[in-house]
Design a protein around this motif. Sequence first.
Motif, PDB file in Angstrom:
ATOM      1  N   LEU A   1     -11.379  45.014  29.285  1.00 15.95           N
ATOM      2  CA  LEU A   1     -12.617  45.650  29.754  1.00 15.95           C
ATOM      3  C   LEU A   1     -13.680  45.612  28.665  1.00 15.95           C
ATOM      4  N   ALA A   2     -13.226  45.639  27.409  1.00 18.44           N
ATOM      5  CA  ALA A   2     -14.202  45.762  26.320  1.00 18.44           C
ATOM      6  C   ALA A   2     -14.763  44.420  25.878  1.00 18.44           C
ATOM      7  N   THR A   3     -14.085  43.318  26.228  1.00 19.19           N
ATOM      8  CA  THR A   3     -14.593  42.024  25.740  1.00 19.19           C
ATOM      9  C   THR A   3     -15.421  41.348  26.829  1.00 19.19           C
ATOM     10  N   SER A   4     -16.413  40.603  26.361  1.00 19.47           N
ATOM     11  CA  SER A   4     -17.251  39.911  27.346  1.00 19.47           C
ATOM     12  C   SER A   4     -16.775  38.459  27.433  1.00 19.47           C
ATOM     13  N   SER A   5     -17.213  37.768  28.461  1.00 16.81           N
ATOM     14  CA  SER A   5     -16.751  36.389  28.616  1.00 16.81           C
ATOM     15  C   SER A   5     -17.895  35.564  29.180  1.00 16.81           C
ATOM     16  N   SER A   6     -17.827  34.256  28.905  1.00 12.91           N
ATOM     17  CA  SER A   6     -18.930  33.400  29.361  1.00 12.91           C
ATOM     18  C   SER A   6     -18.813  33.114  30.862  1.00 12.91           C
ATOM     19  N   ASP A   7     -17.574  33.073  31.346  1.00 21.29           N
ATOM     20  CA  ASP A   7     -17.379  32.746  32.764  1.00 21.29           C
ATOM     21  C   ASP A   7     -17.511  34.033  33.587  1.00 21.29           C
ATOM     22  N   ILE A   8     -18.676  34.229  34.190  1.00 20.64           N
ATOM     23  CA  ILE A   8     -18.991  35.530  34.801  1.00 20.64           C
ATOM     24  C   ILE A   8     -18.029  35.870  35.941  1.00 20.64           C
ATOM     25  N   SER A   9     -17.860  34.934  36.891  1.00 18.41           N
ATOM     26  CA  SER A   9     -17.085  35.282  38.090  1.00 18.41           C
ATOM     27  C   SER A   9     -15.637  35.602  37.709  1.00 18.41           C
ATOM     28  N   LEU A  10     -15.112  34.823  36.739  1.00 22.30           N
ATOM     29  CA  LEU A  10     -13.739  35.053  36.316  1.00 22.30           C
ATOM     30  C   LEU A  10     -13.622  36.442  35.700  1.00 22.30           C
ATOM     31  N   ARG A  11     -14.639  36.825  34.921  1.00 27.54           N
ATOM     32  CA  ARG A  11     -14.562  38.114  34.227  1.00 27.54           C
ATOM     33  C   ARG A  11     -14.588  39.254  35.247  1.00 27.54           C
ATOM     34  N   VAL A  12     -15.435  39.127  36.263  1.00 27.45           N
ATOM     35  CA  VAL A  12     -15.509  40.201  37.268  1.00 27.45           C
ATOM     36  C   VAL A  12     -14.142  40.389  37.921  1.00 27.45           C
ATOM     37  N   ASP A  13     -13.480  39.273  38.263  1.00 27.73           N
ATOM     38  CA  ASP A  13     -12.144  39.383  38.870  1.00 27.73           C
ATOM     39  C   ASP A  13     -11.179  40.097  37.916  1.00 27.73           C
TER      40      ASP A  13
ATOM     41  N   VAL B   1     -18.340  46.145  40.133  1.00 26.40           N
ATOM     42  CA  VAL B   1     -17.320  46.637  39.208  1.00 26.40           C
ATOM     43  C   VAL B   1     -17.338  48.160  39.170  1.00 26.40           C
ATOM     44  N   LEU B   2     -18.549  48.732  39.225  1.00 26.20           N
ATOM     45  CA  LEU B   2     -18.657  50.189  39.048  1.00 26.20           C
ATOM     46  C   LEU B   2     -17.965  50.949  40.169  1.00 26.20           C
ATOM     47  N   ILE B   3     -17.922  50.386  41.372  1.00 24.90           N
ATOM     48  CA  ILE B   3     -17.197  51.055  42.463  1.00 24.90           C
ATOM     49  C   ILE B   3     -15.784  51.373  41.978  1.00 24.90           C
ATOM     50  N   HIS B   4     -15.168  50.344  41.304  1.00 29.75           N
ATOM     51  CA  HIS B   4     -13.785  50.524  40.860  1.00 29.75           C
ATOM     52  C   HIS B   4     -13.708  51.474  39.669  1.00 29.75           C
ATOM     53  N   LEU B   5     -14.728  51.379  38.778  1.00 25.15           N
ATOM     54  CA  LEU B   5     -14.723  52.277  37.623  1.00 25.15           C
ATOM     55  C   LEU B   5     -14.778  53.733  38.092  1.00 25.15           C
ATOM     56  N   ILE B   6     -15.621  53.983  39.093  1.00 28.47           N
ATOM     57  CA  ILE B   6     -15.769  55.359  39.586  1.00 28.47           C
ATOM     58  C   ILE B   6     -14.449  55.837  40.204  1.00 28.47           C
ATOM     59  N   THR B   7     -13.783  54.928  40.916  1.00 30.61           N
ATOM     60  CA  THR B   7     -12.466  55.306  41.474  1.00 30.61           C
ATOM     61  C   THR B   7     -11.516  55.709  40.355  1.00 30.61           C
ATOM     62  N   VAL B   8     -11.521  54.906  39.254  1.00 26.06           N
ATOM     63  CA  VAL B   8     -10.622  55.216  38.133  1.00 26.06           C
ATOM     64  C   VAL B   8     -10.948  56.599  37.574  1.00 26.06           C
ATOM     65  N   LEU B   9     -12.261  56.822  37.337  1.00 31.55           N
ATOM     66  CA  LEU B   9     -12.638  58.099  36.719  1.00 31.55           C
ATOM     67  C   LEU B   9     -12.364  59.268  37.667  1.00 31.55           C
ATOM     68  N   THR B  10     -12.551  59.029  38.966  1.00 34.05           N
ATOM     69  CA  THR B  10     -12.267  60.107  39.926  1.00 34.05           C
ATOM     70  C   THR B  10     -10.780  60.479  39.847  1.00 34.05           C
ATOM     71  N   THR B  11      -9.933  59.441  39.779  1.00 33.20           N
ATOM     72  CA  THR B  11      -8.492  59.698  39.644  1.00 33.20           C
ATOM     73  C   THR B  11      -8.225  60.490  38.368  1.00 33.20           C
ATOM     74  N   PHE B  12      -8.896  60.080  37.294  1.00 34.76           N
ATOM     75  CA  PHE B  12      -8.731  60.744  36.003  1.00 34.76           C
ATOM     76  C   PHE B  12      -9.079  62.227  36.123  1.00 34.76           C
ATOM     77  N   VAL B  13     -10.216  62.484  36.796  1.00 34.70           N
ATOM     78  CA  VAL B  13     -10.658  63.874  36.966  1.00 34.70           C
ATOM     79  C   VAL B  13      -9.635  64.642  37.800  1.00 34.70           C
ATOM     80  N   LYS B  14      -9.134  63.963  38.833  1.00 31.78           N
ATOM     81  CA  LYS B  14      -8.199  64.642  39.734  1.00 31.78           C
ATOM     82  C   LYS B  14      -6.984  65.122  38.945  1.00 31.78           C
ATOM     83  N   HIS B  15      -6.481  64.226  38.029  1.00 27.55           N
ATOM     84  CA  HIS B  15      -5.271  64.587  37.295  1.00 27.55           C
ATOM     85  C   HIS B  15      -5.557  65.480  36.099  1.00 27.55           C
ATOM     86  N   PHE B  16      -6.661  65.223  35.399  1.00 25.41           N
ATOM     87  CA  PHE B  16      -6.857  65.882  34.104  1.00 25.41           C
ATOM     88  C   PHE B  16      -8.156  66.661  33.999  1.00 25.41           C
TER      89      PHE B  16
END
Length: 1986
Positions: A1551-1563, A1609-1624
Motif C-alpha cells: 500500500l505504501a509503495t507507488s508503481s508505474s503501472d497504474i492499473s496493476l497497482r490499483v488491482d 480504492v477509497l471505497i475499500h479503504l473505508i471498509t477496512v477502517l470501518t471494520t477497524f472501528v467496529k472491532h477497536f
Amino acid sequence: MGFKGEIAELDENQLTLADSGELYLFQWLSNLERSLRNASTVSIPYPGRPLRNLAARCLLVLYHRGESRSLFDTLRVLLKPASDIKAMDKDSTRIAAFWTIGELMEAFGSQFMSFMAETATIATKTLKSSASPHVRYHALTMLRKTLVSAKKALSDSLAKDIIKQMKNGLTDKALPVQRAAAAVLAIVYTPEDSITLADVESIMNICVKSLENGDQVTTQSLAQLVGHMLAATQVERVVAVAEQSQKGKKEQEDSDISTPAHIAAENAKALLTPGDMLLQISTQFNKAHSRKTRAGIFMFYVTLLAKLGPTFVEANYSLLVGHLMTEIVSYPKNGATRYDKLFIRKLVGALLRELIAVRMLTEQGQIAAIQDLSSSYLKRWPALMPGQVAPSSSILTIALEEVAGLLQQLGNAPPPVQDAVSVPLMALLTHPSHSVRVNASWTLRCFCYSTPLRLPKAMLAIAESLQHDIESLQSPAAPSDIDRRTLGHSYGLAALVAIVPHRPLYVSFDVSASVLDTATQLLKRASDHDVHVAGVEVEVAWTLIASLMLLGPNFVRSHLPQLLVLWRNALPKPTAKDNVSGRSTAEWKFLLHVRESALGAILCFLLHNSQLTTLDVARRISSLLGNALSFSNVFLSQTIEVSGPSVTEDTGPSIRTREASLRHRVYQCFSALGISTLTDSVQSSLLQSVLTVFAGPDIDNISAMQASIASTSGSFTSIWQMTDGYAYGLTTLEISEDGVDQSTASESPRRGHSNSDSIEHSISALLRKPILGACEHDTLSLSMINPSEEESRSFNAPPPVSSVCDAAIELFSQLLPAQDLSTTLRTISHLIESNRSPKLDKNAGRRAAVMLNSVVAIVRALRVSMISHHRQSKDTLGHSQVTSALGAFLKDALVDGDPALRSASSEAIGRLANISGSSFLTSQTKILVDHIVNNRDPQGRAGCALAFGSLYSHVGGLAAAPILKTTVNLLMSLSNDSHPLVHFWSLRALGHVINAASLAFAPFVSSTLRMLLKIYLSDTHEAEGGTLNNANIGGDLQAYPLVCYILDAIITILGPDVHDSPRTRTIVLDLVHEFSVEDDEPILVEAIRCIQHLLMFAPEHVDVPEIVNRFRRHLSSPRRCLKLAAIDALYQLVQKDALAMSRLGGDRLVEDLFGMLDGDPSIDGVRNVISSWLLQTAIHNPSAWIDLCQRIMLRINASQKVVDTANSLMDDEGQSLSASVSNDDTRQGNIAMVTTSRWRTQLFALRCLHEICTLVARSGRREHIDIPFARSHGIAVNGLLVSRVPDLIKMAFTASAAYVTEIRLEGLVVLRDVIQVFCQAPDPDYPDALLLEQHQAPITAALTPAFSPDSTPEILSSAIDACAVFVGCGVVKDVNRMGRILKQLTTALGEVDESGNLTMGNFVDLSPNASGMLRVSILSAWARLEIASSGQTYLLDVIKPYRSVLAPQWIGSLRDYAVIRADSEFIHDASAVALDPSYASLGKVVLLPYYASSWVTILQAVANAMNHSDQYISAAILGKEVGSSVNGIDSAAEGPAPLFFPLFGLIYEALATSSSDISLRVDTVIACLGALKCLLDPRYSGKAVLEPTIFQEFMSLSHRMAMTESAEVLIHLITVLTTFVKHFGQYAPGGTLSNKGSQSNAAIPPDSVFTHCLKIFAYTLRHSRHNPGTSSIQGDPSDIAKMISGSLGAFHLIASTIESVVREDVRGIGCMLYGELLKDETSEADLVTPTLPAFRSLLAVPCHPDTRERYGKLIHGLLSSCLLNVDEMRGREGLISSRKVKTNLLAAVLILTVIPSQVVVSRDVVEHLFFLISQKLEEGDQQMAIVAVHCAKTLAIAASGSELLRACVRLLLPALIQYVAKMVPWVDDGTMSEQQAISIDEVWKTFTTLVSLAKEEQRSRLLSVLLPTITLLLRPSQVPSSTIHSSGIAHLLSLAAGSPGSFKEATTQLDPSIREVLEMSIRKAVEGTAGAVQQSMKPQISLRSF
C-alpha cells in the motif's frame, strides 16, 4: 542550334480539326522556313551522366511504345561519334554515344544482330587506343550490354579477339577498365557448359595477379568473375562437349539441346568435382604472399559459394569444411607466425560463420553441420587408434568456434546435437593447447546456455574432475599434463558458473558454495608448493573466484570480508626486498601471475557488485591496485634477460606478456572502480603511468629491435601493414566517426555496412588490423561476456601487449576530464612532447603508433568530458592554453593523410570547440582556411574539409552560426575539386553541416541544389572519371551517394515548405527520381532515404504503387544493404497506412517479408514491418493473418499446402516464401521446397498469433467470438477469428512438441489466449453448449508434452497456469469431465504438500530454485481458481477437497515472500518449507520475481477464503489445528496470530509503495485492502495494530491514501477502517479502553481509534467535491458516491456505538459535511441521490433525551440550508442548478420524514418547503416536476405520523391539481412520455393518501375536488385504453372502496358532463375485467346508484 525567332511548337490539336488543319500546317511550315534561315549555331552543354541516362531512357520508351523501324538509323547515327577515335576533345560525346548504344542494344539487340561485329570492333579498338579510363570503361560497358542480347552474331575470330583483349583488360592499369573487362568476360563465358578447364585456370591466374593493386570494388568484380567461372565447372555437361570447345559458339549453345536426352543422362558430368574446384582457389591462396591478395582470394570463395547457392553448400558442407581445414588451415606456411594463424582463423571463421551458417544453412543443415564438425574433428582428439592422427590445435580451435556459433543459432539443441557435443567438449578441456582449452570452455558455455537442462550435470562432472586433478597435482605419479588439465577444467567450470545468473532455475546453489571452498583451500595451500604447481593452483583458484563474482551482491556480500583478506595477501606492498635482483625468471613470472590472477577477480567484483563497493571497500581496493602497479614498476626497473617476442602456443606466456597482463588488469580495475574514489596523488601518478604506456617514445627493447631492422632496410611503409601482432604498441581501439556520419562510404561500414555486405566487410577490415584478437588472449572473457549479446568486444581480446595500451587509453579518458587546470596542462604538454621526442626519429613505426594512440586518447577523453564533466571541463580542457597546444597538435594529425587519424582528429577538433567556446572556433576556422588556400595537397584538404564538418556539427547550429557562410562556401568549392579524396570528404562534411545547421541553412538551399546538379553532371566526379590516378582512387570514394545524402538533408530542411517553391520542388523531385533509377547500390540506398522523407513532406508527389513495387524488387536483391533500406521504407509506409499497403502489396508482400526473416533472421526491421502491419489490419481480417502464420508454422511442400489451407492464397503465392529462401539461379528450380522454417521465424509467427488474439479480444468486436451473433448480423463467418479456433489449437499443439524451449513457451501462451478469448463463445450448432467443449481433447493434448521429462521449469510453470485458466474459465463445469487437465493441477498440488524438492512426476532432479518457482506457480494457479469461484460457483466443488492443503500452503508462501522481502539473514528456523541456508541469500534473488508477480493473487485468494470464514485459512494464520476453539476478542489478550505480522507487513508495504503501472497497482491495492479487512479481526490481529508505533504508521498511511488514491480504492479503504472501528473503536493506542462514556459531557479522547478514523472519513467527505485551493478525490461518479455512502455509514457506526453526548458531535460533523455536498455547484454529477439512504440512517440514530434540543437545532439548520440552496437557484438554468434544486428538495423531504415526532420543527420552514414544491410543480420543467411530485407523495405518506405535516400538507393540493390539468393536451395527442405517466400515477397515489389523511367529515369535500381532476385525464372512448386511463380508473376504484360514503356524496355533486365520463370509464373498466374487478373490489359498491 539556337533560334532567334521563337518557333511555336506544332500543336497537334489544331491538325486534327477538319477544315482548318491544312491551313494551320501551311502557316507553321512557312514560319519554320523563315526561322531556319535566320538560325545561328550555338554550343550545347556536354552530355553528363544524368543527361545521357535520361536521353537513353527516352529513346527506350519511344521505341518500346512506338515502332522500332527507325531504330536502325538511330544506331547508325550513334555509331558514328562512337567510332571517332581521333577526336580527343569529344570524350563526353563518345561516352554518351557508347551509353546509348549499349542501352538500346541491350533492349533490342536480338533484332539488330548486324551491329554486333561493329560494336565489338569499336570497343576493342577504343580499349587499345584511348588514354582516358572513362572512355575505355564505357566502351567495354557498351560491349557487355550488346553481348547480352546479340551474342549469337559473334564470329569465332571476333570472339577469340574479344577474349584476348578482355584478358589484357583484366591487368589494365585502370581499375575501372578491369571491372568492365571482368563483366564482359562473365557474359562471353555464359553458357556454362562451354567453359574449358584451360579457360578457368587462365582467368584465375590473371585475376589473382590483379588483386594486389585493386580496390574493394574491383576485388568484388574479379571475385564475381572467378566465382562465375568456377561455378560453371559444376554444371552437368555431355562429356563430348569438352573436346569441341573450339567449335563456333553457336553450335556449342545448341549442343545441350541437340543431344538426345538418354545419351545426356549417361554421359553428363561436371567438369570438376567439387573438391577439385575448391583446390583451384586454395592452390592460389597458398602461393600468394601479400595479405591483400590472400584476403582477395578469400572473396573468391565467398562469391563462388553464393553463386552455387544454399542447396549445394548444405549438401557439400563436410567437404567444404574438410577442404578449408586440410588445404588452408593445415598448410604449413599459413601457420608460420601467431599472426598468420589468427589471420587464417578469422578468414575461415568469417566464411563459415557469416556466409554459410547465417545465410545458407537451414536448421536441419545447422544440426547436420554440428554433428559433422563433432565427428570429423572434435571427437578425433585424442587419437586412440594406432593409425589415426589427431587434428591440430588450429583446426580444433576453428571447429570449436563454429560449433559455438551454430549452437547459439540453434537455440535449444535437439537431442542428436546434445549427444554429438557433450562428450568431446568435456574431453577437449584437457587439450595441451591453451587456445583449444579456452575455446572448448566457450563452446561448452554456449551449449549449456542454450540447452540449460545439461548445465547441472556438466557443472558437477567438471567440478569432480577438477577436484580429482587438484588432488593429484602434487603426487609424483601424476601424468605429465596434469597442470594443463587442471587449468582446462577450471576454465570450463568458470565459464559455466558465469551463466548461472542467466539460468538460475537449473542449478542448485550449493555448487557455487563448494566452488568457493575449493578455491580458498587452493589459495591457502599454494604457498607450500614449488613455483610451478603453485602457479597452477593460484590461477585455478582466482579464475573460479572471478566467475563467482558474477553471481552478484547476494552471493558475494557474505563472503566479502574473506575475499578482501585474500586480495590483501595476494597484492602486498612491494618491499625493499623486491628491488634486489637475483630472482629467477620463473619466480618473477610466478609473482606477476599471482597478482594478475587476483586482479581478474577484483575486476569481476567491481563490474558485477557495484552496490557492495562502498567508500571503505573502494579505498581498500584502490590501495591494493596501487600495490600491484608499483610492483609492476619495480619489475620494469630490473634488467631481466628476455628472449625475443615470439610467443609459441605451449611454452606458456613470456615474462614480458605477464607484466603487460598485470598492468592491463590494474588499469581495467581502476577504470571499473571509477575516478571519484581516488585521491589526487593516485590520479596524477596514474596519468603518468598510462602516458608512458601509450605514448612513451621508448616502449621496450622489442620494438627497438624492429625499428633498427626497419630503418636499416627502409622497409617501414605504414603501421597498418605490420603483421607481428604488436605494431609498435598500437592501440586496437577504433574511433568510428560518431553519430554525425550517415553517408554510405565504403570506407566505413555504417548504416547497415554501407555498400559492402557484412562478410566482405569482415574480410576487408582484416587488412587494416595489424593486431588480431582472440578469446584465449584473455581467459577472463569466458566469464565477462553477457550471453544475450552474442558477440562482444572482449571475445576478441587483443594480446596483452596491445590490450595494456587499450586499457591505458580507457583509463586516461576517464582521468583527464576530472583533473584541475594545472594537471590538465601538464598532462597535455607531456603528451605532445612525447610525440615530438627525438627518440622517435629513429623509429618511424613507434612514431606512427604514438601519434595514433595520442589522438585516440584525446578523442575519448573529450567524449567523456562532454557527457559527464561538461561544466568542469570548460575551465580545464577548454582553457585557452590547453586548446592552443592541442589545436596545433591535432592539426598535424589532421593533415597527416592516415584515414584513422583524419577521422579521429577532426572529431577531436569539433569536440574541443564545443567545450572551449568561440575564440577557439574562430582561430581554428582561420587556421583551416589558410591551410586549404596555401596547400594543394589532397590529403590535407580532405582533412580540413572533414574538420569543418565536425566543428560545425559539434558546436551546434546556434553557436557556430558566424562560421556558417565561410564553411558552406569553402566546402562547396572543395566539393568541385576533381580529386576524389577531396570531393568525397568535402561532400561528406557538407552533409554533416546541413544536418547540424538545420533551418539556418535555408538561404543556401538553391545554390547547393545547383552545385549538386553540377557535380552530378561533371565527369570528374564519376567513379570511373578523371585522370588514371583519380579513376583508381574513385572506386572506394564514390561521390554520388554523398550527393544523394546531401539531397536528403536538404529535403529534411525544406520539410513541409517543399510546397512553397515549385521550382525547388521540381529540381528535388527530378534529382531523387534520377538517383532512384541508377544501378549502383549505395546510390539507391540513399535515394530510398530521400523517398522516405518525401513521403512525409510531399506524399502527393510520390507514386506509391510504383515505389512499393520497386521496394519489393529490392527485397529480393542479393545485397543486404539495399534490403535493409527497402525494409525501413516499407516500415514507414506500413505505419502510415497499412490498409493501403494491403491493397498494394497484399499477402504476397507479407509472405515475402516472412521469407526474408527466415532467410536471414538478423534483419530486425522485418519484424517491425510485420508487427506494425498486423496491429493495424489484424482486426479486419484475422483469418488471413492466421493463414500466413500457419504456413510458417506448418511449412510443407507446395502441393500439400493447397489442400491444407483451402481458403488461403494461390499455390504460387505459397512458394514465394521458399523462393526467397534460396535466392538462387534457375538451376535449382526443380529442387523440392525447404521443409520447415527456422525456429526464430516460427517463434515470431506464434507471437503474431498471440498479438492477433489480444487485439481481437481488446477490440470488443463480438462477431469475432460469437458465431450466432455474427450470423444474426449477416457477417460472413469464414473470415472471423472464431472460425479458426481449431487451427489455433493445432498450431499451439505443433509448438508444444517443438524442441526449442522458446517455441514451446510461446505455444502455451497462444493456447492460453485461445482459452481466455473463446471461453464464453457459444457453439454454433448446439445452442446451449460452449464452443470450446468440443476442443477439450486437443487442448489437453497440447498441454500434455509440457509435463514430459524433457520439459523445463518455465514450460511447466506456464502449462500449470494454462491448466488453471482452462479449469477456471467455465467451459467444463462438471468436475468429473475435466479429465487430465484437472488431474495435472491436483497432482502438482499433492506434491507441493510434501516437503523437499518437487519431482513433478517425471522430473528426476529439479533444482531447489526451480522447485521453489514451481511451488509458487502451482499455488497461484489454485489461487486464481479460488478468486474465480466467487463468479463461477462450480469451482467451489473443484477447490473444496483441497482446502486443507491449500490454506497452509498459501499462507506459507506469503510468509516466504515476506521472509525474502525482509532480506533477513536471521529467519532460518520458523520455516515450514525446507530452505537450504544458501537460499537465504542467493535463491532470494532468483525467486523474488516469481513471488512478486503472484503474491497478490494468493493474497486475494486468502482474503476470499477469509470472507467465506474458511476454517482452514483461520487455522493456518493462527497456527492452530483445524477445529480447536477460537474465541473472539478475548483471545486478543493472547496477542496477534503468529503470521499476522508478515502478512500485515506485506500488505502495508504494497500500500505504501507507488508503481508505474497504474492499473496493476490499483488491482494490487484493492486486493491488499480486501485481505486487510479480514486480518483486522481481533482473532488474527489481537491488539497488535493498537501498538502506538504501528497504529501511528497505519493511520498516517491511511491518511496518505485518502489524500492520493482514487475513489475506486477509497471505497475499500473505508471498509477496512470501518471494520477497524467496529472491532477497536473503544480503544486508544496501546490497547487501553478509552472511557466508556460514563460522564455525560465527555468528548472523544483525541488519540482514540474513533478520532483518527473520523478524521479520515471526514476528509473523504470534504474532498469528494471540488474545494477551491485543495485537490478533490478523483474517480468515477458512481465510485465517489459509494465512497460517500461508506463514509456516512462509518459515521453512523461510530454515532450508534457511542452512548454519550458525543453522539451528537459525530452526527453534527457528518451532517455538516453532507450539507456542504448539498451546496456544491462544481460538477454536474449527482452524488447526493445515491447517498441519501446512508444519510438517512445517520439521521435516524436515536438521540439521547438530554441532547434533544441540539438535535432539533441540527435538523432545523439542515432544513433551512436545503431551502436556501433551492432559493439561491431561482432564475438560473442548466444541469448543475437543476441537480442542486432536485437534490436539496429530496434531502429536505428526507429530513422531514425521518425525524422522530418529539423533535419540533417550525411551521414556517415546512410551509416554505411546501411552497417550493408547489412552485416546482407549476414551473414548466418536466424533470423537476417529476421530482416535486415524488416529494409531495413522500410527504403526504409521512404526514400520518406528524401533526405539523398533516396541517400543512393541504398546501400542496392546488399545485398538484394544476399539474394534472397541464397534462390534458398531451393526453389528447397521445404524446405522453413514460416518465410523465409515472409521475401522474404518483399524483394519484398522493391523492389517495390525502383522502386517507382527511377526517371523515372532510373527505367528500376533498373528493369533490379530486374526482374532476382525475376525470380530466380519463379517455373512455380510446381503444386500447392508455396507461394513464387505466391507472386513473384503478385509483378511482380504490378511492371508492376506501370511503364509499364520501365517494358517493362527491359524485352526486359533480358536473353532469364530468360525471358522465367518470361513469362511462368505470363501467367500461368493470365490464372489461369483470372477474378481476370482482375479486379486487368489495361487493358493497353497487354501480347502479350513479
